[in-house]
Design a protein around this motif. Sequence first.
Motif, short mmCIF file in Angstrom:
data_model
loop_
_atom_site.label_atom_id
_atom_site.label_comp_id
_atom_site.label_asym_id
_atom_site.label_seq_id
_atom_site.Cartn_x
_atom_site.Cartn_y
_atom_site.Cartn_z
N LEU A 135 22.04 -22.50 -57.81
CA LEU A 135 20.83 -21.72 -58.09
C LEU A 135 19.72 -22.59 -58.68
CD1 LEU A 135 22.30 -18.39 -59.50
CD2 LEU A 135 20.97 -18.66 -57.40
N SER A 136 20.10 -23.52 -59.54
CA SER A 136 19.10 -24.41 -60.14
C SER A 136 18.43 -25.28 -59.08
CB SER A 136 19.77 -25.31 -61.20
OG SER A 136 20.23 -24.55 -62.29
N LEU A 137 19.22 -25.78 -58.15
CA LEU A 137 18.65 -26.59 -57.06
C LEU A 137 17.75 -25.75 -56.16
CD1 LEU A 137 21.27 -29.09 -55.59
CD2 LEU A 137 18.92 -29.58 -56.26
N LEU A 138 18.21 -24.56 -55.83
CA LEU A 138 17.40 -23.68 -54.98
C LEU A 138 16.08 -23.34 -55.65
CD1 LEU A 138 20.12 -21.26 -53.55
CD2 LEU A 138 18.89 -23.06 -52.33
N ALA A 139 16.08 -23.20 -56.97
CA ALA A 139 14.85 -22.89 -57.69
C ALA A 139 13.84 -24.02 -57.56
CB ALA A 139 15.16 -22.63 -59.16
N VAL A 140 14.33 -25.25 -57.57
CA VAL A 140 13.44 -26.41 -57.40
C VAL A 140 12.72 -26.34 -56.06
CG1 VAL A 140 13.39 -28.93 -57.11
CG2 VAL A 140 14.81 -27.91 -58.91
N PHE A 141 13.41 -25.86 -55.05
CA PHE A 141 12.86 -25.79 -53.70
C PHE A 141 12.22 -24.44 -53.39
CE2 PHE A 141 15.81 -29.27 -53.59
CZ PHE A 141 15.22 -30.20 -52.74
N ASN A 185 4.14 -26.92 -38.88
CA ASN A 185 2.69 -26.75 -38.79
C ASN A 185 2.04 -27.43 -39.99
OD1 ASN A 185 2.54 -24.92 -41.08
ND2 ASN A 185 3.31 -23.29 -39.75
N PRO A 186 0.71 -27.59 -40.00
CA PRO A 186 0.05 -28.31 -41.10
C PRO A 186 0.33 -27.76 -42.48
CG PRO A 186 -1.45 -28.08 -39.24
CD PRO A 186 -0.23 -27.27 -38.91
N ASN A 187 0.39 -26.44 -42.62
CA ASN A 187 0.68 -25.86 -43.93
C ASN A 187 2.09 -26.20 -44.39
OD1 ASN A 187 -1.85 -24.68 -44.17
ND2 ASN A 187 -1.20 -22.73 -43.27
N GLU A 188 3.06 -26.14 -43.47
CA GLU A 188 4.44 -26.47 -43.82
C GLU A 188 4.55 -27.95 -44.18
OE1 GLU A 188 7.00 -23.30 -41.08
OE2 GLU A 188 6.25 -25.16 -40.19
N THR A 189 3.80 -28.79 -43.45
CA THR A 189 3.83 -30.23 -43.74
C THR A 189 3.26 -30.52 -45.12
OG1 THR A 189 3.63 -30.79 -41.40
CG2 THR A 189 3.08 -32.51 -42.96
N ALA A 190 2.20 -29.82 -45.49
CA ALA A 190 1.60 -30.00 -46.82
C ALA A 190 2.59 -29.59 -47.91
CB ALA A 190 0.31 -29.19 -46.94
N GLU A 191 3.30 -28.48 -47.68
CA GLU A 191 4.31 -28.03 -48.64
C GLU A 191 5.46 -29.03 -48.73
OE1 GLU A 191 5.73 -24.13 -47.89
OE2 GLU A 191 3.75 -23.18 -48.05
N LEU A 192 5.84 -29.59 -47.57
CA LEU A 192 6.90 -30.58 -47.54
C LEU A 192 6.51 -31.82 -48.35
CD1 LEU A 192 9.62 -31.66 -46.38
CD2 LEU A 192 8.27 -32.58 -44.48
N MET A 193 5.27 -32.26 -48.20
CA MET A 193 4.79 -33.42 -48.94
C MET A 193 4.93 -33.18 -50.44
SD MET A 193 1.04 -35.31 -48.76
CE MET A 193 1.10 -35.35 -46.98
N GLU A 194 4.54 -32.00 -50.88
CA GLU A 194 4.66 -31.66 -52.30
C GLU A 194 6.13 -31.64 -52.74
OE1 GLU A 194 2.70 -27.97 -52.90
OE2 GLU A 194 0.68 -28.75 -52.53
N THR A 195 7.00 -31.11 -51.86
CA THR A 195 8.42 -31.03 -52.18
C THR A 195 9.03 -32.42 -52.35
OG1 THR A 195 8.68 -28.94 -50.99
CG2 THR A 195 10.67 -30.24 -51.36
#
Length: 254
Positions: A135-141, A185-195
């Motif tokens: 759960l702690s790991l999932l919260a990070v993501f 898509n670009p929005n998902e890529t931006a979120e991935l970069m932050e992750t």
Amino acid sequence: MALLDVNNLSISFGGLRAVDDLTFSIEKGELYGLIGPNGAGKTTVFNLLTGVYKPTEGLIKLDGTDITGHTTIDINQVGIARTFQNIRLFKKMSVIDNVKVGLQNDKELSYSTLDGILHTPKYRRIEKEIEQRALSLLAVFGLDEEKDVLAANLPYGKQRKLEIARAMATKPKLLLLDEPAAGMNPNETAELMETIQLIRDKFEMTILLIEHDMKLVGGICERLTVLNFGRVLRQGSTKEVLSDPEVIKAYIGE
């Protein structure tokens, strides 16, 4: 001392030199990129680092330990985890159960078959710990609210995040990401970069990234190696490499 040292790494398939005399190193906590066109040998390098292939020549050291030619299981246990270009999740398992699979590598979270059958106090304690860690790991993501959703029912971008979370559950020293932005898509890529940046900062994680999205590479990688037909074309800081005329001409297409 570098976390990963690769020296004169080579492999041949039927006389074809797929990776030829590759040398590079990655410092602890660094976010390093491996780029090049399709067929350049990038995924072959990942397969060499994770024990899928055994090198014809060369040396691989992780945190000072020689892991050259070791098995995939042994290499994962000493601290290398990876994701794949084509997402490999247990699609019919829940989000949290996918992460729990990664936690099974942790010897501190093991119990005997008898403990499991009898549901002993040890079994209950460890199962509770596994649940909490997952759960702690999932919260990070940002996936904790979807813990009971089947992995197959997650949107594509979240499946990518789940695959990374499962890899992180093995507590790696080095995380290999194989084209994580593929199909996004670009929005998902931006979120991935932050992750990816969050993972590096929160866990002080060392990351080696294969990626074709140059915006993502330029935005997060500190140094790069460019491969061309298995050989190094250019190595150095991201800014220097991406501004190199030969790299631009051959791989970025601008």
